[in-house]
Write a protein that holds these residues in place. Structure first.
Motif, short mmCIF file in Angstrom:
data_model
loop_
_atom_site.label_atom_id
_atom_site.label_comp_id
_atom_site.label_asym_id
_atom_site.label_seq_id
_atom_site.Cartn_x
_atom_site.Cartn_y
_atom_site.Cartn_z
N PRO A 20 8.93 -7.58 2.65
CA PRO A 20 8.42 -6.79 1.56
C PRO A 20 6.90 -6.62 1.90
O PRO A 20 6.08 -6.85 2.21
CB PRO A 20 7.88 -7.55 -0.48
CG PRO A 20 7.72 -8.71 0.75
CD PRO A 20 8.70 -9.27 1.46
N GLY A 21 6.05 -5.36 1.11
CA GLY A 21 5.25 -5.18 1.38
C GLY A 21 5.10 -3.00 2.15
O GLY A 21 4.04 -2.74 2.67
N HIS A 22 6.19 -2.87 2.42
CA HIS A 22 6.10 -1.62 3.27
C HIS A 22 6.58 -0.34 2.50
O HIS A 22 7.83 -0.62 1.88
CB HIS A 22 6.55 -1.88 4.36
CG HIS A 22 5.91 -2.85 5.53
ND1 HIS A 22 4.99 -2.62 6.25
CD2 HIS A 22 6.47 -4.78 5.90
CE1 HIS A 22 4.77 -3.78 7.53
NE2 HIS A 22 5.19 -5.08 6.45
N ALA A 23 6.45 0.61 2.74
CA ALA A 23 7.59 1.54 2.61
C ALA A 23 8.47 2.00 2.69
O ALA A 23 9.14 2.58 1.53
CB ALA A 23 6.08 3.30 3.09
N ASP A 24 9.13 1.54 3.99
CA ASP A 24 10.38 1.71 4.22
C ASP A 24 11.37 1.19 2.68
O ASP A 24 11.47 0.16 3.13
CB ASP A 24 10.72 1.31 5.68
CG ASP A 24 12.17 1.40 5.94
OD1 ASP A 24 12.68 1.07 7.12
OD2 ASP A 24 12.88 2.16 5.47
N THR A 131 12.80 -15.55 3.17
CA THR A 131 11.41 -14.75 4.00
C THR A 131 10.30 -14.33 2.80
O THR A 131 10.37 -14.48 1.32
CB THR A 131 11.60 -13.14 4.27
OG1 THR A 131 12.64 -13.08 5.40
CG2 THR A 131 10.55 -12.59 4.50
N ARG A 132 9.23 -14.89 3.75
CA ARG A 132 8.01 -15.40 2.03
C ARG A 132 7.08 -14.59 3.21
O ARG A 132 6.54 -15.19 4.02
CB ARG A 132 7.81 -16.48 1.36
CG ARG A 132 8.85 -16.45 1.44
CD ARG A 132 8.12 -18.15 -0.25
NE ARG A 132 9.15 -18.48 -1.08
CZ ARG A 132 10.78 -18.39 -1.03
NH1 ARG A 132 11.71 -16.98 -0.46
NH2 ARG A 132 11.74 -18.65 -2.03
N GLY A 133 6.31 -13.81 2.94
CA GLY A 133 5.27 -13.29 3.65
C GLY A 133 5.80 -12.13 5.39
O GLY A 133 6.66 -11.87 5.82
N LYS A 134 5.29 -13.41 6.23
CA LYS A 134 5.50 -13.32 7.57
C LYS A 134 6.38 -14.59 8.38
O LYS A 134 6.12 -14.81 9.45
CB LYS A 134 4.16 -13.33 8.59
CG LYS A 134 3.52 -11.65 8.09
CD LYS A 134 2.00 -11.88 9.08
CE LYS A 134 1.56 -10.29 8.89
NZ LYS A 134 0.88 -9.99 10.16
N ARG A 135 6.81 -15.38 7.23
CA ARG A 135 7.55 -16.50 7.94
C ARG A 135 9.26 -15.92 7.48
O ARG A 135 9.17 -15.72 5.96
CB ARG A 135 6.89 -18.11 6.83
CG ARG A 135 5.57 -17.81 7.75
CD ARG A 135 4.92 -19.37 7.07
NE ARG A 135 4.59 -20.25 7.83
CZ ARG A 135 4.92 -20.45 8.93
NH1 ARG A 135 5.75 -19.73 9.73
NH2 ARG A 135 3.86 -21.58 10.04
N ILE A 151 15.65 -23.60 10.56
CA ILE A 151 14.72 -23.56 12.13
C ILE A 151 13.79 -21.78 10.74
O ILE A 151 14.15 -21.41 9.58
CB ILE A 151 16.02 -21.96 12.49
CG1 ILE A 151 16.77 -22.93 12.99
CG2 ILE A 151 14.86 -20.81 13.08
CD1 ILE A 151 17.71 -21.42 13.78
N SER A 152 12.87 -22.63 11.38
CA SER A 152 11.97 -21.15 10.68
C SER A 152 11.61 -20.08 12.27
O SER A 152 10.75 -20.34 13.27
CB SER A 152 10.44 -21.74 10.38
OG SER A 152 10.38 -23.80 9.95
N LEU A 153 10.89 -19.12 11.17
CA LEU A 153 10.62 -17.53 12.58
C LEU A 153 9.11 -17.23 12.12
O LEU A 153 9.27 -17.64 10.31
CB LEU A 153 11.44 -17.05 12.79
CG LEU A 153 12.70 -17.27 13.58
CD1 LEU A 153 13.74 -15.84 13.17
CD2 LEU A 153 12.01 -17.80 15.16
N SER A 154 8.17 -17.20 12.88
CA SER A 154 7.04 -15.87 12.03
C SER A 154 6.69 -14.95 13.26
O SER A 154 6.84 -14.95 14.12
CB SER A 154 6.16 -17.66 11.91
OG SER A 154 5.86 -18.39 13.51
N ARG A 155 5.94 -14.40 13.22
CA ARG A 155 5.55 -13.12 13.45
C ARG A 155 4.01 -14.30 14.18
O ARG A 155 3.10 -14.11 13.47
CB ARG A 155 5.03 -12.09 13.10
CG ARG A 155 6.49 -11.24 12.68
CD ARG A 155 5.72 -10.06 12.62
NE ARG A 155 5.93 -9.42 11.42
CZ ARG A 155 6.24 -8.27 11.40
NH1 ARG A 155 7.02 -7.69 12.59
NH2 ARG A 155 6.76 -7.77 10.26
#
Length: 155
Positions: A20-24, A131-135, A151-155
């Motif tokens: 969430p959080g982007h205009a696209d 997905t929660r934020g950058k995770r 599995i966990s991914l992050s930026r």
């Protein structure tokens, strides 16, 4: 080969979530770029292995492409995928590039939460994504040679 396809499907689906959080307005908003992480894969014989992944996502509105490289102590594989969202429906294809295995993805979701089915000959897997934020987290349950993955991914 089915075991590797199962593990590939697990990590492949890790990228099919929204942030969430982007205009696209597309459901894959915020996915573009490079992500990394790891987790565990549990096999039918009861053994588990650690897995490490790096993903690169290309996003354009309701479409997403994925190039993913993953490795455990026992093997390495590369995946490519193309998916599209139509409303809450998600569909697409995936291929494991080093072994020539491919299949389809389909499911439903939105708001960062997805339920998907990954299939290929002799393999079906139910996948839950959040997905929660950058995770991102991925949980999978499969019907052959492969029992589960987290599995966990992050930026």
């Amino acid at each position: 080969m089915v075991r590797r396809a199962a593990a590939a499907a697990v990590v492949l689906t890790a990228g099919m979530t929204a942030s969430p959080g982007h205009a696209d307005p597309g459901p894959f908003t915020g996915m573009a770029g490079t992500w990394g992480g790891g987790g565990t894969v549990a096999l039918e014989d009861g053994s588990t292995e650690r897995i490490r992944c790096r993903a690169n996502y290309g996003v354009s509105g309701p479409r997403m492409t994925l190039v993913l490289t993953c490795a455990s102590d026992a093997y390495k594989f590369g995946l490519q995928a193309e998916v599209i969202a139509e409303g809450s429906a998600i569909s697409g294809t995936w291929s494991e590039t080093s072994r020539g295995i491919n299949g389809v993805l389909q499911g439903r979701g939105g708001g960062g939460n997805f339920q998907l089915l990954a299939t290929t000959a002799g393999f079906n897997a139910n996948i839950a994504l959040a997905t929660r934020g950058k995770r991102q987290s991925v949980s999978i349950r499969a019907d052959s040679q492969f029992r589960a993955a987290n599995i966990s991914l992050s930026r």
